[in-house]
Design a protein around this motif. Structure first.
Motif, PDB file in Angstrom:
ATOM      1  N   GLN A 320       0.996  -1.311  -0.059  1.00 52.36           N
ATOM      2  CA  GLN A 320      -0.124  -0.449   0.604  1.00 52.36           C
ATOM      3  C   GLN A 320       1.033   1.411   0.034  1.00 52.36           C
ATOM      4  O   GLN A 320       1.681   1.108   0.281  1.00 52.36           O
ATOM      5  CB  GLN A 320      -0.969   0.227   1.430  1.00 52.36           C
ATOM      6  N   ILE A 321       0.370   2.116  -0.500  1.00 52.64           N
ATOM      7  CA  ILE A 321       1.032   3.655  -0.604  1.00 52.64           C
ATOM      8  C   ILE A 321      -0.396   4.209   0.272  1.00 52.64           C
ATOM      9  O   ILE A 321      -0.965   4.702  -0.266  1.00 52.64           O
ATOM     10  CB  ILE A 321       1.382   4.530  -1.938  1.00 52.64           C
ATOM     11  N   ILE A 322       0.496   4.866   1.453  1.00 52.22           N
ATOM     12  CA  ILE A 322      -0.636   5.141   1.893  1.00 52.22           C
ATOM     13  C   ILE A 322      -0.967   6.755   1.960  1.00 52.22           C
ATOM     14  O   ILE A 322      -0.261   7.521   1.115  1.00 52.22           O
ATOM     15  CB  ILE A 322       0.063   5.670   3.629  1.00 52.22           C
ATOM     16  N   LYS A 323      -2.565   6.926   1.671  1.00 53.35           N
ATOM     17  CA  LYS A 323      -3.213   8.753   1.353  1.00 53.35           C
ATOM     18  C   LYS A 323      -3.051   9.078   2.645  1.00 53.35           C
ATOM     19  O   LYS A 323      -3.905   9.938   2.427  1.00 53.35           O
ATOM     20  CB  LYS A 323      -4.086   8.128   0.216  1.00 53.35           C
ATOM     21  N   THR A 324      -4.309   8.764   3.665  1.00 53.33           N
ATOM     22  CA  THR A 324      -4.782   8.940   5.312  1.00 53.33           C
ATOM     23  C   THR A 324      -3.717   8.483   5.721  1.00 53.33           C
ATOM     24  O   THR A 324      -3.220   7.391   6.539  1.00 53.33           O
ATOM     25  CB  THR A 324      -6.267   8.694   5.197  1.00 53.33           C
TER      26      THR A 324
END
Length: 361
Positions: A320-324
């Motif tokens: 995953q690439i974290i957005k939040t």
């Protein structure tokens, strides 16, 4: 991608510098050369003297040679009557029809190209112009498009304008290019404020600007200033056009993990609210026979790249690439951090879009 450089005979560089630039660009994987032959500040005697040598060198390097063409250019080159074959004999392989050409003439040239490609001005194209070219039975298979660059501060295009023009052209199968300035090399005269297509790119590193253009759907990128560095040219030479590429700091020394993360991934079609999820990561992790032990299960800021470890059961290998921002979870390892200046690129990793990382320690 077939990216490239720009050369302006009779302006900032000596002939020797321009010939060396062509050789270095070829070595670094660049395949296009753009030249403009009607810049007012050009020393015309030097241009006339050097142009043939430069075009010959670019031809020997296997480069596509793109030249702005206008009535003034024809006068400069001593061409009394417009004939595509005359430009081909000079070594020019793509004619950028800047101004002075009617739509019927463009359509006719597309059907009789004489081995030369044609190029539209992407920044000034309109739906009306494209509709008229369709009605005139233009052969778009020999046509691409290239945006302008903008020497004066505050005059470059907005992102919205560039995307709007690109979409129009792509609907007809026309590939589109744009320019990025050099930040570490020699700026082009007379203003020396950079030559970007997008105004936002005027102060930005050329590598980041180029990856931004690719994320926006631009098909190729040209360095516009007079003498870019090897580092800038090398970044363009290795740029991939089918994905969003992110620069990030790798936080693990594990070679298997590095090998895994150096692959290209695809954002899942069912878009999560808080993260970009790679659709194939878990399957690939199993195929590679890698087990992820718990390590650096830290808090997850925006831009954290995470891999679920063995404690997450069947989710092990979830990338995953974290957005939040999210709190630490002992089941999720933080394996890399996207560079802060790159976070704006995350918005372009839309469902189904490919992405990859360019790591530094």
């Amino acid at each position: 991608m077939e990216n490239g450089i720009s050369i302006y005979p009779g302006l900032d560089n000596t002939l020797e510098e321009n010939l060396d630039l062509i050789q270095r660009a070829q070595t670094l994987g660049l395949k296009r050369l753009f030249t403009s032959l009607h810049i007012p500040e050009t020393d015309m005697e030097t241009l006339k003297r050097d142009l043939g040598t430069i075009l010959h060198a670019a031809h020997d390097a296997g480069m596509e040679i793109i030249s702005d063409i206008s009535p003034e250019t024809m006068k400069l080159l001593g061409i009394k009557e417009f004939k595509i074959s005359a430009f081909r004999m000079l070594g020019i392989t793509t004619l950028r029809l800047d101004y002075g050409f009617g739509l019927e003439q463009i359509a006719h040239m597309s059907r009789h190209p004489h081995g030369v490609r044609l190029q539209l001005n992407a920044s000034t194209i309109t739906g009306h112009i494209l509709s008229a070219l369709v009605e005139l039975k233009t052969d778009f298979s020999v046509i691409d498009a290239l945006h302008n660059f903008y020497p004066r501060v505050g005059t470059g295009l907005s992102e919205e304008a560039l995307v709007r023009k690109n979409v129009m052209l792509h609907k007809l199968g026309i590939k589109v290019g744009a320019f990025v300035p050099s930040q570490k090399g020699r700026k082009r005269s007379p203003l020396k404020d950079g030559l970007p297509t997008l105004e936002d790119h005027r102060p930005e590193p050329s590598d980041l600007s180029a990856r931004h253009l690719v994320a926006l759907g631009t098909d190729y990128v040209l360095l516009s200033d007079s003498l870019p560095t090897d580092e800038e040219m090398g970044a363009l030479g290795s740029l991939s056009g089918d994905r969003v590429t992110l620069s990030a700091k790798l936080l693990s020394q594990d070679e298997d993990l590095r090998r895994f993360l150096n692959q290209t991934f695809t954002a899942r079609l069912d878009e999560a609210r808080d993260a970009i999820r790679a659709q194939e990561s878990r399957t690939r992790m199993k195929e590679m026979g890698i087990t992820i032990a718990p390590e650096n299960a830290a808090s997850r800021p925006v831009g954290a790249v995470t891999l679920d470890n063995v404690d997450y059961g069947r989710y092990m290998g979830e990338l995953q690439i974290i957005k939040t921002p999210q709190d630490a979870d002992p089941r999720a390892n933080v394996v890399a951090i996207i560079d802060e200046e790159e976070l704006g690129l995350l918005q372009y990793i839309t469902p189904g879009r490919k992405f990859s990382f360019r790591f530094h320690d």
